[in-house]
Write an enzyme that holds these catalytic residues in place. Structure first.
Site, PDB file in Angstrom:
ATOM      1  N   PHE B 131       0.882  -1.358   0.207  1.00  0.00           N
ATOM      2  CA  PHE B 131      -0.098  -0.024   0.265  1.00  0.00           C
ATOM      3  C   PHE B 131       0.863   1.182  -0.066  1.00  0.00           C
ATOM      4  O   PHE B 131       0.530   2.213  -0.673  1.00  0.00           O
ATOM      5  CB  PHE B 131      -0.899   0.065   1.239  1.00  0.00           C
ATOM      6  CG  PHE B 131      -1.774   1.176   1.499  1.00  0.00           C
ATOM      7  CD1 PHE B 131      -2.640   2.005   0.524  1.00  0.00           C
ATOM      8  CD2 PHE B 131      -1.231   2.024   2.755  1.00  0.00           C
ATOM      9  CE1 PHE B 131      -3.077   2.941   0.900  1.00  0.00           C
ATOM     10  CE2 PHE B 131      -1.918   3.052   2.793  1.00  0.00           C
ATOM     11  CZ  PHE B 131      -2.819   3.794   1.910  1.00  0.00           C
ATOM     12  N   TYR B 132       1.978   1.150   0.700  1.00  0.00           N
ATOM     13  CA  TYR B 132       2.940   2.451   0.919  1.00  0.00           C
ATOM     14  C   TYR B 132       3.588   2.629  -0.281  1.00  0.00           C
ATOM     15  O   TYR B 132       4.183   3.761  -0.491  1.00  0.00           O
ATOM     16  CB  TYR B 132       3.370   2.297   2.221  1.00  0.00           C
ATOM     17  CG  TYR B 132       2.558   3.026   3.387  1.00  0.00           C
ATOM     18  CD1 TYR B 132       2.186   4.296   3.410  1.00  0.00           C
ATOM     19  CD2 TYR B 132       2.392   1.997   4.296  1.00  0.00           C
ATOM     20  CE1 TYR B 132       1.345   4.566   4.487  1.00  0.00           C
ATOM     21  CE2 TYR B 132       1.565   2.446   5.314  1.00  0.00           C
ATOM     22  CZ  TYR B 132       1.076   3.836   5.449  1.00  0.00           C
ATOM     23  OH  TYR B 132       0.279   4.284   6.483  1.00  0.00           O
ATOM     24  N   LEU B 133       3.627   1.816  -0.995  1.00  0.00           N
ATOM     25  CA  LEU B 133       4.516   1.860  -2.312  1.00  0.00           C
ATOM     26  C   LEU B 133       3.671   2.538  -3.244  1.00  0.00           C
ATOM     27  O   LEU B 133       4.400   3.320  -4.372  1.00  0.00           O
ATOM     28  CB  LEU B 133       4.740   0.626  -2.936  1.00  0.00           C
ATOM     29  CG  LEU B 133       5.897  -0.243  -2.434  1.00  0.00           C
ATOM     30  CD1 LEU B 133       5.933  -1.562  -2.953  1.00  0.00           C
ATOM     31  CD2 LEU B 133       7.240   0.337  -2.508  1.00  0.00           C
TER      32      LEU B 133
END
Lengths: 396, 382
Positions: B131-133
């Site tokens: 998700f944080y990518l």
């Protein structure tokens, strides 16, 4: 003046789980429990008869049963009606008609579909001695509403020649509902012979309404310790005196239990029932029991009030003097049949001094045995799964 | 030049305007409608070849757009068992944009790429990492979970974790002995996250040094017990921080299978209806047999222990049950009555719920014994 009560009969392991509710009627002492059973213990036992050998039992609901009340009346034409109402932990209200000859239970389907959807909590019958006023069934729900039904025992149909047909038919006619201004768990309810209805709430308030109009007339606030959210002042039981002049309210005061008396005509507080304390720590609150008070009961004349608490004690009070006249200390070991003693439960919790979950006065002539016709008695249920019966000493 | 003569060129816009090919509006529309390439994600013949399957699919998509200029119609799952609505990308046509928006296709493709990379590297990463990518694309973590579920369903995988993108560990454990599993281990006397496990994982260690496995609802209490050397010397302590995730439950199931029978399994939760529900979640669930632990024994904290508690300011730590709690407790009681539970659990849980309801009180587990859970625990297990 002190009173002395002596144990007459007791019964250990009366149920398989905690006993949460009791009620007394002429033929039976009635108990309900977390094991889901309703039990009717025969009152008129002969010498040597054991309670467990004379009990009618009915499985009600698997979630357990917590409140119970009985209705026993001789109606027109000598028709005897004996009803028991109880509420399960799933919120359902059950009413049974019991045939006193055969002991057979008949479950009555009295509620309408929408009434069945409510989650009920406490239930009480009101027996009217006035032919023009019908009997009542009153129940509270968990949202704080009090629902009132007229309890009819005969079929209402007129014959062609204008005469009433006297046919037994138990049914309910919804009279109305006393709504709660805000969602608030309604824990207990009672109806007075003077036409008042009282509901006790979890937040410590008590509301008194007229039975005829269902209009609230007084609201009392608890007199327990106030100020912190954590300090409990939940109302555990409310009772009117037999003539309806007085109202007794049992509520928590932190971890202690208080009983307050009110006069019903003008809604005045008369006072608290308190144990004299010699401790410097306890003077912030005068309490009735060193534990929550789960049950209160007036005797038939209204002169005495019995209270029971989590401290494993039953206290009897002179209502006029507001003085304690007797204290009964319950201990798990005093069950007659040794193998029925439950000193601790399956989970290792000690029940040596079992909390008393309910108490009722017994009228003269209800129980069998010596002295029961001349003396009143007391019956109680305890957390060690026992039922105990006592009788006032003397005069035999 | 001769070669070029054999190639049949597509009609140019000029040709179309001249009306050489299409004389009617319908013919014009047809002429302008491109060929569509349908890409279907279905069960691979061999689940070992998941990575090459994904790479084939990705290259098919790439070729379609880059070389053939064909729009895609991506379908997840077989006919009749479609996981999601088919996605058209890029959008074409005359009517207004309908159906699935283009960013869904972007999410799918980017997740497929990520999964392929994880599979090739044989590494596991968490959904949160993914998700944080690309926060801008995914918007929230739930989208990632949802699409990973969809991919796993389309490929008909037995378990989503085979995609090697897994839920982040929520649970914590503390063990007094080194616990070996596969070629990795949980270090002793350290708070560690619940490790990743697969179906064949089993734990080994010197079990004789462990008396009990203690499961706690709250991580605050977990920390208290871990810091108490007397308690943590011979107890394996686990917390799922509130409602447990599947991994924590799976871990307990694995422990249950690996531990000798002499080790006791206990669960402690708040004394409220939700605490009872959490205990039930650990002990029993109807969906997955590998993620429950019927050996767990519900021990508390019991409402009457708080009432009897002579050490603390009695009664003051109890709170009123709210209407919501009451309704929840009533429903839970009915559900519990239906369940088949081993040992004393059913009776115990039922009794606790009944008492909480009857007293109309609840309490937090931290407040027991004057907010000293460790002393409560030691006293109880004396």
């Amino acid at each position: 003046m002190s009173k002395l009560f002596i144990s007459t009969t007791n019964c250990g392991k009366a149920h398989e789980a905690d006993i949460f509710g009791m009620s007394i009627s002429n033929p039976f002492t009635i108990t309900v429990s977390g094991d889901g059973a309703l039990k009717l213990w025969k009152n008129r036992l002969l010498d040597g008869q054991q309670p467990k050998e004379h009990v009618l039992s009915k499985f009600v609901h698997k979630t357990g049963v917590h409140h119970v009340d009985a209705f026993h009346s001789m109606e027109r034409g000598g028709i005897e009606v004996f009803l028991v109402a109880c509420v399960s932990f799933s919120g359902q209200l059950f009413v049974y008609s019991i045939d006193l000859e055969s002991g057979a239970f008949q479950e009555l389907d009295l509620l309408t579909k929408s009434e069945k959807q409510k989650s009920y909590w406490c239930v009480r019958f009101f027996k009217s001695d006035d032919l023009n006023v019908s009997h009542k069934l009153v129940a509270t729900d968990v949202k704080g509403n009090t629902i009132v039904w007229n309890l009819k025992t005969f079929k209402e149909k007129e014959e062609a020649d204008g005469q009433h047909a006297e046919e037994k038919d138990i049914h309910l006619v919804l009279k109305g509902e006393i709504p709660s201004p805000e969602p608030n768990f309604a824990t207990c309810v009672d109806v007075s012979s003077k036409g008042l209805i009282v509901t006790g709430f979890q937040d410590g308030s008590v509301s008194v309404s007229q039975l005829e109009t269902l209009r609230p007339i007084y609201v009392f606030e608890g007199f327990g310790i106030k100020g912190t959210e954590e300090s409990s002042n939940t109302v555990r039981d409310v009772k009117f005196s037999p003539l309806g002049e007085l109202l007794a309210v049992a509520n928590d005061s932190g971890s202690y239990g208080c009983v307050t008396l009110y006069e019903t005509e003008y809604g005045e507080r008369i006072g608290n029932l308190t144990v004299p304390t010699h401790s410097s720590q306890a003077n912030i609150a005068n309490f009735t029991h060193d534990g929550w008070v789960f049950g209160i009961s007036f005797n038939s004349t209204g002169e005495f009030l019995a209270t029971c608490g989590y401290d494993g004690k039953i206290r009897v009070w002179d209502v006029k003097q507001k003085e304690r006249v007797s204290t009964l200390n319950i201990s798990a070991g005093d069950i007659e049949i040794e193998e029925d003693i439950v000193p601790k439960d399956e989970f290792g919790d000690s029940l040596k001094i079992p909390p008393v979950m309910g108490v009722t006065f017994i009228n003269k002539g209800v129980r069998g045995g010596v002295g029961s016709d001349t003396n009143e008695g007391i019956s109680c249920i305890c957390l060690d799964r026992s039922v105990r019966w006592f009788r006032e000493a003397g005069g035999v | 030049m001769g070669v070029q003569a054999n190639v049949k060129l597509r009609e140019s816009l000029h040709d179309l305007i001249q009306g050489k090919q299409a004389s009617t509006r319908r013919q014009l529309t047809e002429a302008l409608t491109p060929c569509v390439r349908e890409i279907r994600l279905t069960k691979p013949d061999n689940s070992e070849e998941l990575s090459s399957e994904i790479s084939t699919l990705l290259s098919l998509m790439k070729n379609a757009i880059e070389q053939h200029r064909e729009p895609l119609n991506v379908v997840l799952g077989l006919c009749g068992k479609q996981v999601k609505q088919p996605m058209r990308f890029p959008f074409y046509g005359f009517e207004r944009v309908t159906g699935v928006s283009a960013d869904k296709t972007a999410i799918l493709i980017s997740l497929m790429k990520r999964v392929q990379r994880q599979l090739d590297l044989k590494e596991t990463c968490t959904i949160r990492d993914v998700f944080y990518l690309n926060v801008e694309l995914y918007k929230n973590q739930r989208t990632v979970t949802e699409w990973l579920n969809a991919i796993s369903k389309a490929f008909e995988l037995p378990h989503r974790d085979m995609l090697r993108v897994v839920a982040a560990q929520k649970g914590l454990c503390f063990t007094p002995i080194d616990l070996h599993h596969g070629n990795s281990m949980i270090m002793k006397r350290q708070k560690s996250l619940i490790p990743f496990m697969d179906a064949n994982t089993s734990f080994t260690g010197i079990w004789s040094e462990i008396d009990r496995v203690v499961v706690l609802e709250k991580d605050a209490v977990f920390n208290t017990l871990v810091d108490n050397i007397l308690v943590s010397a011979n107890a394996l302590i686990v917390t799922g921080k509130g409602y447990p995730d599947w991994r924590t439950r799976h871990f307990l199931d694995k422990l249950m299978l690996s531990c000798p029978p002499s080790v006791a399994f206990e669960v402690y939760t708040d004394s409220d209806p939700y605490g009872i529900d959490i205990a039930l979640k650990y002990i029993q669930n109807c969906e997955k047999s590998v993620e429950k632990c019927p050996r767990l024994c519900y021990k508390g904290v019991l409402i009457q222990e708080l009432l009897h508690d002579r050490l603390s300011t009695r009664g003051l730590q109890l709170l009123n049950l709210k209407i919501r709690d009451v309704n929840f407790a009533m429903k839970l009681l009915q559900r519990t009555a239906e369940l088949e539970l081993s040992g004393k659990n059913k009776r115990m849980l039922t009794q606790e719920l009944q008492r909480q309801l009857f007293y109309s009180k609840k309490a937090e587990m931290n407040s027991v014994s004057n907010s000293d859970f460790a002393s409560y625990f030691s006293k109880k297990n004396k």
